[in-house]
Structure formats: C-alpha cells, structure tokens
Write a protein that holds these residues in place. Sequence first.
Motif, PDB file in Angstrom:
ATOM      1  N   ILE A  99       0.873  -1.182   0.000  1.00 47.54           N
ATOM      2  CA  ILE A  99       0.000   0.000   0.000  1.00 47.54           C
ATOM      3  C   ILE A  99       0.903   1.223   0.000  1.00 47.54           C
ATOM      4  O   ILE A  99       1.790   1.351   0.842  1.00 47.54           O
ATOM      5  CB  ILE A  99      -0.900   0.033   1.252  1.00 47.54           C
ATOM      6  CG1 ILE A  99      -1.892  -1.130   1.229  1.00 47.54           C
ATOM      7  CG2 ILE A  99      -1.643   1.371   1.365  1.00 47.54           C
ATOM      8  CD1 ILE A  99      -2.598  -1.360   2.549  1.00 47.54           C
ATOM      9  N   ILE A 100       0.657   2.116  -0.946  1.00 53.06           N
ATOM     10  CA  ILE A 100       1.482   3.333  -1.034  1.00 53.06           C
ATOM     11  C   ILE A 100       0.644   4.521  -0.578  1.00 53.06           C
ATOM     12  O   ILE A 100      -0.473   4.695  -1.046  1.00 53.06           O
ATOM     13  CB  ILE A 100       1.963   3.531  -2.475  1.00 53.06           C
ATOM     14  CG1 ILE A 100       2.856   2.356  -2.846  1.00 53.06           C
ATOM     15  CG2 ILE A 100       2.674   4.877  -2.645  1.00 53.06           C
ATOM     16  CD1 ILE A 100       3.554   2.466  -4.164  1.00 53.06           C
ATOM     17  N   GLY A 101       1.166   5.318   0.327  1.00 52.69           N
ATOM     18  CA  GLY A 101       0.400   6.487   0.774  1.00 52.69           C
ATOM     19  C   GLY A 101       1.038   7.216   1.931  1.00 52.69           C
ATOM     20  O   GLY A 101       0.923   8.420   2.044  1.00 52.69           O
ATOM     21  N   GLY A 102       1.706   6.513   2.810  1.00 50.58           N
ATOM     22  CA  GLY A 102       2.399   7.185   3.915  1.00 50.58           C
ATOM     23  C   GLY A 102       3.831   7.486   3.514  1.00 50.58           C
ATOM     24  O   GLY A 102       4.201   7.409   2.351  1.00 50.58           O
ATOM     25  N   ILE A 103       4.642   7.814   4.495  1.00 57.15           N
ATOM     26  CA  ILE A 103       6.063   8.064   4.235  1.00 57.15           C
ATOM     27  C   ILE A 103       6.709   6.800   3.676  1.00 57.15           C
ATOM     28  O   ILE A 103       7.556   6.869   2.789  1.00 57.15           O
ATOM     29  CB  ILE A 103       6.766   8.566   5.515  1.00 57.15           C
ATOM     30  CG1 ILE A 103       6.334  10.015   5.782  1.00 57.15           C
ATOM     31  CG2 ILE A 103       8.271   8.436   5.415  1.00 57.15           C
ATOM     32  CD1 ILE A 103       6.798  10.597   7.100  1.00 57.15           C
ATOM     33  N   ASP A 146       8.616   2.199   6.642  1.00 58.85           N
ATOM     34  CA  ASP A 146       8.318   1.303   7.754  1.00 58.85           C
ATOM     35  C   ASP A 146       8.277  -0.173   7.386  1.00 58.85           C
ATOM     36  O   ASP A 146       7.627  -0.966   8.063  1.00 58.85           O
ATOM     37  CB  ASP A 146       6.993   1.708   8.410  1.00 58.85           C
ATOM     38  CG  ASP A 146       5.825   1.724   7.430  1.00 58.85           C
ATOM     39  OD1 ASP A 146       4.697   2.009   7.884  1.00 58.85           O
ATOM     40  OD2 ASP A 146       6.036   1.455   6.237  1.00 58.85           O
ATOM     41  N   TRP A 157       6.566  -3.884   9.427  1.00 58.40           N
ATOM     42  CA  TRP A 157       5.701  -4.922   8.865  1.00 58.40           C
ATOM     43  C   TRP A 157       6.424  -6.258   8.780  1.00 58.40           C
ATOM     44  O   TRP A 157       5.819  -7.313   9.017  1.00 58.40           O
ATOM     45  CB  TRP A 157       5.184  -4.483   7.495  1.00 58.40           C
ATOM     46  CG  TRP A 157       4.432  -3.192   7.559  1.00 58.40           C
ATOM     47  CD1 TRP A 157       4.816  -1.990   7.059  1.00 58.40           C
ATOM     48  CD2 TRP A 157       3.166  -2.963   8.208  1.00 58.40           C
ATOM     49  NE1 TRP A 157       3.871  -1.033   7.338  1.00 58.40           N
ATOM     50  CE2 TRP A 157       2.855  -1.596   8.039  1.00 58.40           C
ATOM     51  CE3 TRP A 157       2.267  -3.793   8.889  1.00 58.40           C
ATOM     52  CZ2 TRP A 157       1.681  -1.031   8.534  1.00 58.40           C
ATOM     53  CZ3 TRP A 157       1.099  -3.228   9.396  1.00 58.40           C
ATOM     54  CH2 TRP A 157       0.814  -1.859   9.212  1.00 58.40           C
ATOM     55  N   PRO A 171       6.049   7.716  12.797  1.00 56.26           N
ATOM     56  CA  PRO A 171       6.378   6.556  11.971  1.00 56.26           C
ATOM     57  C   PRO A 171       7.872   6.577  11.594  1.00 56.26           C
ATOM     58  O   PRO A 171       8.531   7.587  11.736  1.00 56.26           O
ATOM     59  CB  PRO A 171       5.510   6.754  10.723  1.00 56.26           C
ATOM     60  CG  PRO A 171       4.490   7.754  11.068  1.00 56.26           C
ATOM     61  CD  PRO A 171       5.058   8.598  12.142  1.00 56.26           C
ATOM     62  N   ARG A 213     -12.487   1.892   0.829  1.00 58.62           N
ATOM     63  CA  ARG A 213     -11.296   1.061   0.741  1.00 58.62           C
ATOM     64  C   ARG A 213     -11.154   0.124   1.936  1.00 58.62           C
ATOM     65  O   ARG A 213     -10.107  -0.506   2.109  1.00 58.62           O
ATOM     66  CB  ARG A 213     -10.058   1.946   0.572  1.00 58.62           C
ATOM     67  CG  ARG A 213     -10.098   2.707  -0.761  1.00 58.62           C
ATOM     68  CD  ARG A 213      -9.000   3.740  -0.872  1.00 58.62           C
ATOM     69  NE  ARG A 213      -9.090   4.717   0.181  1.00 58.62           N
ATOM     70  CZ  ARG A 213      -8.117   5.549   0.531  1.00 58.62           C
ATOM     71  NH1 ARG A 213      -6.958   5.501  -0.087  1.00 58.62           N
ATOM     72  NH2 ARG A 213      -8.289   6.420   1.504  1.00 58.62           N
ATOM     73  N   THR A 266      -7.044  -7.476   6.577  1.00 53.49           N
ATOM     74  CA  THR A 266      -5.971  -6.507   6.795  1.00 53.49           C
ATOM     75  C   THR A 266      -5.164  -6.299   5.513  1.00 53.49           C
ATOM     76  O   THR A 266      -3.983  -5.958   5.546  1.00 53.49           O
ATOM     77  CB  THR A 266      -5.055  -6.936   7.955  1.00 53.49           C
ATOM     78  OG1 THR A 266      -4.565  -8.255   7.696  1.00 53.49           O
ATOM     79  CG2 THR A 266      -5.817  -6.935   9.271  1.00 53.49           C
ATOM     80  N   LEU A 267      -5.829  -6.551   4.384  1.00 56.31           N
ATOM     81  CA  LEU A 267      -5.285  -6.209   3.070  1.00 56.31           C
ATOM     82  C   LEU A 267      -3.926  -6.855   2.793  1.00 56.31           C
ATOM     83  O   LEU A 267      -3.074  -6.283   2.113  1.00 56.31           O
ATOM     84  CB  LEU A 267      -5.202  -4.671   2.923  1.00 56.31           C
ATOM     85  CG  LEU A 267      -6.529  -3.954   3.178  1.00 56.31           C
ATOM     86  CD1 LEU A 267      -6.334  -2.443   3.175  1.00 56.31           C
ATOM     87  CD2 LEU A 267      -7.566  -4.339   2.129  1.00 56.31           C
ATOM     88  N   TYR A 316      -1.607  -7.516   4.873  1.00 56.14           N
ATOM     89  CA  TYR A 316      -0.589  -7.094   5.837  1.00 56.14           C
ATOM     90  C   TYR A 316      -0.821  -7.838   7.156  1.00 56.14           C
ATOM     91  O   TYR A 316      -1.950  -8.191   7.497  1.00 56.14           O
ATOM     92  CB  TYR A 316      -0.721  -5.589   6.132  1.00 56.14           C
ATOM     93  CG  TYR A 316      -0.003  -4.679   5.160  1.00 56.14           C
ATOM     94  CD1 TYR A 316      -0.359  -4.624   3.816  1.00 56.14           C
ATOM     95  CD2 TYR A 316       1.019  -3.839   5.612  1.00 56.14           C
ATOM     96  CE1 TYR A 316       0.306  -3.770   2.942  1.00 56.14           C
ATOM     97  CE2 TYR A 316       1.683  -2.979   4.748  1.00 56.14           C
ATOM     98  CZ  TYR A 316       1.317  -2.950   3.413  1.00 56.14           C
ATOM     99  OH  TYR A 316       1.957  -2.091   2.556  1.00 56.14           O
TER     100      TYR A 316
END
Lengths: 145, 388
Positions: free
Chosen positions: A12-16, A19, A23, A45, A81, A134-135, A137
């Motif tokens: 999933i792309i969207g945060g910094i 991390d 995960w 994060p 989503r 949890t997609l 993850y």
Amino acid sequence: MSKEYSFRRNRIIGGIGADDGFWENLEDGTFAMCRCPDCKRWMWPALWRCPHCGGWEQEWVPVEPTGTVYSWTRSWYAFDRTQQRADEIPYVVVLAELEQAGNARVLGQLTGPEDGLRIGARVEATIQPPSDKTLGYPSLRWRLT
Amino acid sequence: MSSALRGATAIVGIGQTPYYKRGTAPENEQKMCLRAIVGACDDAGVDPADIDGFVSYGSEMNAGQRLMPALGTRELRFGALMWTHGGGIPGAVGLAACAIVAGQADIVVVYRAMAENAGGRLRVAVAQSDTAAMHLVNGMDAPAQRLAMRTQRMLEAEGMPREAMRTLAMVDYYHAKNNPNAMGRHIDLDEETYESSRWISEPFRVFDCSRENDAAAAVIVVSAERAKDLRQKPAYILSAPHGAPQGWGALEENLTPYTSAGMIGLARRLWDESGYGPQDVDVAQIYDHFTGLGVAALKEHGFFTRESVSEFMTFKNLIAPKGGLPLNTSGGNLADGFIHGMGLVPEAVRQIRGQSVNQVPDVNLSLMTGGGSDMVVSTALFGSEATL
C-alpha cells in the motif's frame, strides 16, 4: 534465500513508507518500533532520516506490547477502501500511546470486550498474521486490560 | 510586520455551477470547470483568454494546461497546485496573490471542479494517494474516521462540549434555508433531529459531516490597482498564510499537537500581517468538513477559549444578520454543498460585496479558513477598501 513477505506482495502506497521494518517484524510475530541507531531517539512513523542528529539509518527494537488509549473511534459505516470490514460494523479502532517508545502512537483495531474503553485505559497488543481483512498485511490489535 | 502582500490584490470575480447530488452532474467535470471560470470572468468583466495564472489545490485534475486551449489563453505565466487538500484553499488564493505581487502574472484564477464522472468519488479521490498502510490495514480509510479520532480526544480529554459541534451544524442548516442553491435547504435541523441521526464514526453523526457534490467554483484575483477598473466591489486579500507547525507532517496520527486544526501559528501570522484581530471580524466562512474541526479552527483563531466556548458557540451568536459572528452564511460545507470547500470563497467575497442571501450588515472583514487538521492548512482574511 530471503523470506517473501505478504505485505510486500500487497504493498500500500500512501504514507512516508519507511516502515518495512515494522511490517517485516510483525509478520514474523514481533512488535518492533524504529529508532535512530546513532542518537537512539525513537522515530515514529519510521523516517528516512533522523531529524535530531541527521543520521540516515534505522534500527528496529522490540517493544513491550502495551500502551495507553490516546484516542479511539467507533466506525458505523463501511468506507470505500475498507469494504472488507463491512461485516464487523460497528468496530472500534484505538490509537495507543507507548511511553516505552517515546510516546509514539500506534493504531490497532480493538479486540475483545469494550467495557472501560476510554482515553487513559491500558491496552495490550496481540499480533495477527496477514489476512484479507488486513489487506494482506500483518496487524496488531489492542485489547483492554 | 511589513507585508508586500497585504491589500495588494483582490478577488474581483466569482463563478459557480449549481451543486448537484454526487454522480449526477449534467456535464463533464472539465466542462463545469470552464463554466465556473468563464462565469467568474463575466462577473469581473475580464476576458477569459486574458487569464495568465492558474492555481488549485488537493486532487484537482483540471490543471492549467488542460484548460488553456478552451479558454484561448494568450499566455500561461503561472500555474500551481497548493498542498494538501481542503486545508490549502485560502493558501491557493494567497499563492495567486504572491504571483501577482511578484510580477509574474496579472489575472489569476483560483478554482476547483469535482464530478464523479471524471474523478471518481470525492472522498476517495481526495484521500487515495495519502492514506498510509497503517491506516488502511487497521480499517481507517476515510478522513471522517481519522478526524473523528482527533475530535474524540477534543471531547473526552480537552473539554470541548459536544453541543458546540451540534450548534455549528444547526447554524449551517439554518443559513441554507435562505439559499436557493443549497443542497440542504429543505432540512430542518433541530437538536432532536441531530441527536437521533445515525453515527458515521464516533463522535461524528451524519449531520457532523460535509456532503459530496458535483460542481465547480472559481474566483479571479488581480492587483488592487487593476481591481479599481472592474465591475465588482473588490474583496482585498489582507493575509492568506499557509503552512504546518513543527511536530506535524504525514505522521499517521502522531501529530503533536494532535487535536489542533493546525491554525495556531497561522492565526498569529494572519492577525500580525493584517493588523486586525478576531474581535474585528464581521463574518466568517469556517471550513467544516466535520463540525469538530470547525469548532477547533474558531478556537485557534482566538474567538473563544476553553473556558468561554459555550458562551461563544450559541446559535444566536452565530446567525446572520445580528449574531456576534455569523458563520457559514450560505450553509457551509454541511448544508450548502461540498466540492472540497471551494464554495466558501465566493461566499466570503459576497459578504464584502453585500451580495449574500444572508447578508451581515456593514461587512468590512470577512474570514475564510481552510480544512482544519489537513496536513498543511491555511486561512485568509478579506477586507473592504476601508480596511486597507
């Protein structure tokens, strides 16, 4: 040969996005958080650069899986989503503060009884393997103690 | 503080399409965008081909280069997208002012167009490249959920009374009744209706949340000098600061301060630059994607404190024409319509001109805040000529 992680296949792309260590550890069953190896300050994060000392590295340190409720919300609606959660409505997501990790705040769905849900309540974490919910993850869930 | 910006530019034209229920726009999004821009030009008395600057914000798809052929643009000299989402609107107006003050453009349009026929669902388009794995994996998708979490702490840990949120919603719907274009004008929002309405994400009920509509809106910004020769009474831009405090950023609920609309520092810049204070403001358009953040924005601008919130946030104090600070006089994001908040700018300008359906008498200072608790936020103060 290095392990293939489920979260990487479902990225999933969207945060910094610095991390991956969180995960990977979580998928391996460990709750670890990010610190600058040079000045030892927590970065949450996870960041690509330490804003305090300018260091460019990360270290991932297992933390005691407990926290204090900093805030929460109970969702009554299946958003676009997170349709996979429609059958769980209403569900509570907790934001827990970890004193042991520089007061970093970690999100997690609330699991178990909701009695006593309030800001300041103590919670403990359980780790879940990757799932459709949890997609793809791994995830961490908070339980009131 | 000396400012090259203060009073150097003005909004001289406003244009809007009607609001449509989401997904029902009769025209393509880009065509509606052009309609709003041309409408703003007609309002101002400006030739659309003379627009030389284009500024928008958030997930706006209709960039200047897509519009210039249909407008017949003689020369594009400035174009930019302001960060982040609805937080960026007053900042977008400020950026247009900066371009003009710096001599890089003369006639700048600030606009937003949204229609599901082009961009998909508003709340998805807005959030899609901005939601971290940590959110989605844990069932936190929409701004409604994230901002509900921040508001929950305001209520539970910081003494914000729930009634303040309800009052803001009621004020919006009250003002919408006089607005023939408002999507919510037929709804009688009283306390009981609000309190019995369904939850979205606690503490937000459906009436705490903005709508999603198809529509377009645009405003034209020019220098104060050029404004004198145009059709409408200018709404001078006194200040439009934009930014984020230290401790903020794309931090997945790790912002510090957490419960802030992000406007403490911005309000300081606003009052310093304009030379005015909250007590001088005649009318305000407060971005209310969600009521809680609207209340927080008012607090951070200095309209009330934790102790005086209940005294300020009363229905009577917030309604036109006689309230102490009439708010959201066309119905706000809750009851008028919502295209990412852009509709608040024309209304802030109408109040200066005397053209609002809920006109406040003798308006000199008109405030417009951007979407609180967005990652980068902004706020703007417009003034009549007397305020320069």
